[in-house]
Scaffold this active site. Structure first.
Site, short mmCIF file in Angstrom:
data_model
loop_
_atom_site.label_atom_id
_atom_site.label_comp_id
_atom_site.label_asym_id
_atom_site.label_seq_id
_atom_site.Cartn_x
_atom_site.Cartn_y
_atom_site.Cartn_z
N GLU A 277 -9.95 1.79 -2.58
CA GLU A 277 -9.76 1.88 -3.91
C GLU A 277 -10.95 1.43 -4.56
O GLU A 277 -10.91 0.75 -5.74
CB GLU A 277 -8.43 1.22 -4.57
CG GLU A 277 -7.34 1.82 -3.77
CD GLU A 277 -6.25 2.53 -4.55
OE1 GLU A 277 -6.56 2.66 -5.82
OE2 GLU A 277 -5.37 2.82 -3.99
N SER B 110 0.77 -1.28 0.10
CA SER B 110 0.15 0.18 -0.02
C SER B 110 0.72 1.26 0.14
O SER B 110 0.62 2.29 -0.84
CB SER B 110 -1.01 0.01 1.19
OG SER B 110 -1.64 -1.16 1.19
C1 LIG Z 1 -6.40 0.97 5.71
C2 LIG Z 1 -7.25 1.82 4.56
C3 LIG Z 1 -6.43 3.04 3.89
C4 LIG Z 1 -6.99 3.79 2.98
N1 LIG Z 1 -6.13 4.51 2.38
C5 LIG Z 1 -6.77 5.73 1.45
C6 LIG Z 1 -6.00 6.48 0.83
O1 LIG Z 1 -4.80 6.40 1.01
N2 LIG Z 1 -6.45 7.47 0.47
C7 LIG Z 1 -7.76 7.73 -0.01
O2 LIG Z 1 -8.38 8.78 -0.26
N3 LIG Z 1 -8.73 6.72 0.75
C8 LIG Z 1 -8.07 5.86 1.62
N4 LIG Z 1 -9.06 4.58 1.93
C9 LIG Z 1 -10.46 4.95 2.02
C10 LIG Z 1 -11.13 3.88 1.09
O3 LIG Z 1 -10.92 4.28 -0.19
C11 LIG Z 1 -12.81 4.07 1.52
O4 LIG Z 1 -12.96 3.32 2.84
C12 LIG Z 1 -13.69 3.43 0.49
O5 LIG Z 1 -13.52 3.75 -0.73
C13 LIG Z 1 -15.04 3.11 0.90
O6 LIG Z 1 -15.56 4.17 1.57
P1 LIG Z 1 -15.96 4.11 3.03
O7 LIG Z 1 -15.14 3.34 3.92
O8 LIG Z 1 -16.71 5.59 3.45
O9 LIG Z 1 -17.59 3.28 2.79
P2 LIG Z 1 -18.85 3.61 2.38
O10 LIG Z 1 -18.63 4.47 1.09
O11 LIG Z 1 -19.65 4.34 3.46
O12 LIG Z 1 -19.40 2.08 2.10
C14 LIG Z 1 -20.13 1.45 2.97
C15 LIG Z 1 -20.59 -0.11 2.24
O13 LIG Z 1 -21.84 0.41 1.69
C16 LIG Z 1 -21.38 -0.13 0.07
N5 LIG Z 1 -21.93 1.01 -0.74
C17 LIG Z 1 -21.56 2.32 -1.09
N6 LIG Z 1 -22.49 2.66 -2.05
C18 LIG Z 1 -23.02 1.75 -2.54
C19 LIG Z 1 -23.71 1.63 -3.72
N7 LIG Z 1 -24.21 2.96 -4.67
N8 LIG Z 1 -24.36 0.44 -4.12
C20 LIG Z 1 -24.21 -0.74 -3.13
N9 LIG Z 1 -23.19 -0.55 -2.08
C21 LIG Z 1 -22.75 0.75 -1.72
C22 LIG Z 1 -20.02 -0.15 0.03
O14 LIG Z 1 -19.67 -1.09 -0.94
C23 LIG Z 1 -19.53 -0.59 1.61
O15 LIG Z 1 -19.96 -2.11 1.61
C24 LIG Z 1 -8.57 3.93 2.71
C25 LIG Z 1 -9.15 3.07 3.56
C26 LIG Z 1 -8.68 2.12 4.38
C27 LIG Z 1 -9.64 1.05 5.36
#
Ligand SMILES: Cc1cc2nc3c(=O)[nH]c(=O)nc-3n(C[C@H](O)[C@H](O)[C@H](O)COP(=O)(O)OP(=O)(O)OC[C@H]3O[C@@H](n4cnc5c(N)ncnc54)[C@H](O)[C@@H]3O)c2cc1C
Length: 392
Positions: free
Chosen positions: A371, A98
């Site tokens: 991602e 990562s």
């Molecule tokens: C360890 C770690 C490192 C990371 N590093 C980075 C980084 O360097 N830079 C960065 O910008 N981000 C980073 N992220 C963020 C990551 O990209 C997000 O966690 C991810 O995009 C999901 O967003 P969320 O956690 O807000 O979940 P949410 O968007 O809230 O989703 C929650 C659930 O709802 C589902 N869902 C959402 N929308 C829909 C839809 N339209 N239809 C059906 N299901 C849906 C999702 O699949 C998921 O199961 C990191 C995350 C982690 C855990």
């Protein structure tokens, strides 16, 4: 942790599809991971710390900007070599991969593709050598899967931009010198800004209590009236397509990386199944264990073929975002299932830090979420094949 005895599975003689350069790059990365990552990674994962002492080694194997041209300090390699480096690093640990993915595809790539020549000269060589580390701020507390809704914004103040907002879940944030930050201008258009540590009002608190990617540092980015010099705007691309272009490159690397994690789990379980005796036989002689191992190598082989072909398409500039999305989703799902099965083959030993499997299993829970989550990638394929948009 036990000595690293990894032997890579190659059931369909895929090495024959690789050039001498690919094999050289892959073998050098593999050796480095055995020497510099495997002996220390369990300890660092246990203490939830990124091992900063491996930064120079990552730079030396070309993990920072593998495909960035040599004139900017990159390794100037093709997409398959890039993928193989990611595969080998993630074979060691997804958290280390990562860190390398963020540096290459989410920090160096946008500066190279969307930046000015001055920005390329200033940042790329230092990022390639690991002298500076970078992070990528797209996700916000209330906008994860839907980054277009972001509220982080900047205003034109004549001789500088004034940046406000917050980013969450940002890999490398706690130690990065440079942050590529995606924010909206006064017209609501998304742009990339290069924010540097030390700018007043910019802070990066670390995120604690993770059970996954423990050897990768994660944090927030907070912007409280940060004055960003105008020359720090990435001028050559704006809109959501700009960060998504970076994600294409990173997701491609993840597709290869997940194969590495799966190969390590399979190889460990295969070896264990031949050594562990129960009921007077090696457990690998029981049909139920053979079923698990046979399914694992089948899935790894399918993923290797899919991903190699994707690499060829990338080299030819023909891979679509939807094709990359499919490989990321398939391979991470494949790896997480293999990690679970492999852990069962090791019985109680599978939950300990003596072996890498439980660490891979926990790491892959982040990889299947970041991602683009597994669900989001399913919807990307759904949109691509039906032409009907489930996001609206
Ligand atoms: C360890 C770690 C490192 C990371 N590093 C980075 C980084 O360097 N830079 C960065 O910008 N981000 C980073 N992220 C963020 C990551 O990209 C997000 O966690 C991810 O995009 C999901 O967003 P969320 O956690 O807000 O979940 P949410 O968007 O809230 O989703 C929650 C659930 O709802 C589902 N869902 C959402 N929308 C829909 C839809 N339209 N239809 C059906 N299901 C849906 C999702 O699949 C998921 O199961 C990191 C995350 C982690 C855990």
């Amino acid at each position: 942790m036990r000595p690293d005895l990894f032997e890579a599975p190659d059931y369909y003689n895929l090495d024959e599809l690789l050039s001498d350069e690919h094999k050289l790059v892959r073998d050098a990365s593999r050796e480095w991971v055995k020497r510099s990552v495997s002996p220390i990674i369990e300890e660092y994962a246990q203490k939830a710390e990124f091992p900063t002492q491996i930064i120079n080694g990552l730079a030396e194997i070309g993990a920072f900007g593998p495909y960035i041209p040599i004139e900017y300090g990159g390794a100037g390699l093709d997409q398959i070599s890039y993928g193989l480096i990611m595969q080998e690093i993630e074979r060691g640990d997804s958290g280390v991969r990562s860190t390398a993915s963020v540096q290459s595809s989410l920090v160096m790539y946008p500066i190279w593709k969307y930046g000015t020549e001055e920005q390329r000269q200033k940042y790329l060589p230092k990022l390639a050598s690991g002298e500076w580390m970078g992070c990528f701020g797209l996700t916000e507390p209330d906008h994860g899967s839907n980054p277009a809704g972001m509220v982080t914004n900047f205003k034109d103040k004549g001789d500088h931009y004034l940046l406000n907002g917050a980013k969450m879940w940002i890999s490398n944030a706690p130690f990065a010198q440079v942050a590529i930050v995606w924010a909206k201008n006064e017209e609501g258009r998304i742009h990339g800004l290069i924010v540097e540590r030390g700018m007043e009002g910019f802070s990066t608190p670390e995120t604690h209590n993770k059970w996954s990617l423990r050897a990768s540092a994660t944090g927030e980015l907070i912007f409280d009236n940060v004055k960003v010099p105008k020359e720090n705007l990435l001028p050559n691309k704006s809109g959501l397509g700009a960060p998504l272009g970076c994600l294409d490159s990173a997701r491609y690397g993840i597709a290869w990386g997940a194969i590495g994690a799966a190969m390590d789990c399979y190889d460990t379980a295969l070896r264990y199944s031949k050594e562990r005796m129960q009921f007077g036989k090696p457990i690998g002689q029981f049909q139920l264990q053979q079923k698990k191992l046979a399914e694992m190598i089948t899935e790894i082989t399918k993923a290797q073929l899919l991903t190699w072909r994707l690499g060829v398409l990338r080299n030819e500039g023909k891979a679509t975002s939807a094709q990359i999305s499919m490989a990321k989703r398939n391979n991470v799902d494949m790896a997480i299932n293999i990690a679970r099965k492999a852990r069962q083959i090791l019985g109680g030993m599978g939950i300990t830090g003596e072996y890498s499997i439980m660490r891979h299993s926990m790491n892959l829970e982040s990889v299947i979420t970041y991602e683009g989550t597994h669900d989001i990638h399913l919807l990307i394929t759904g949109l691509d094949i039906t032409g009907l948009n489930a996001f609206k």
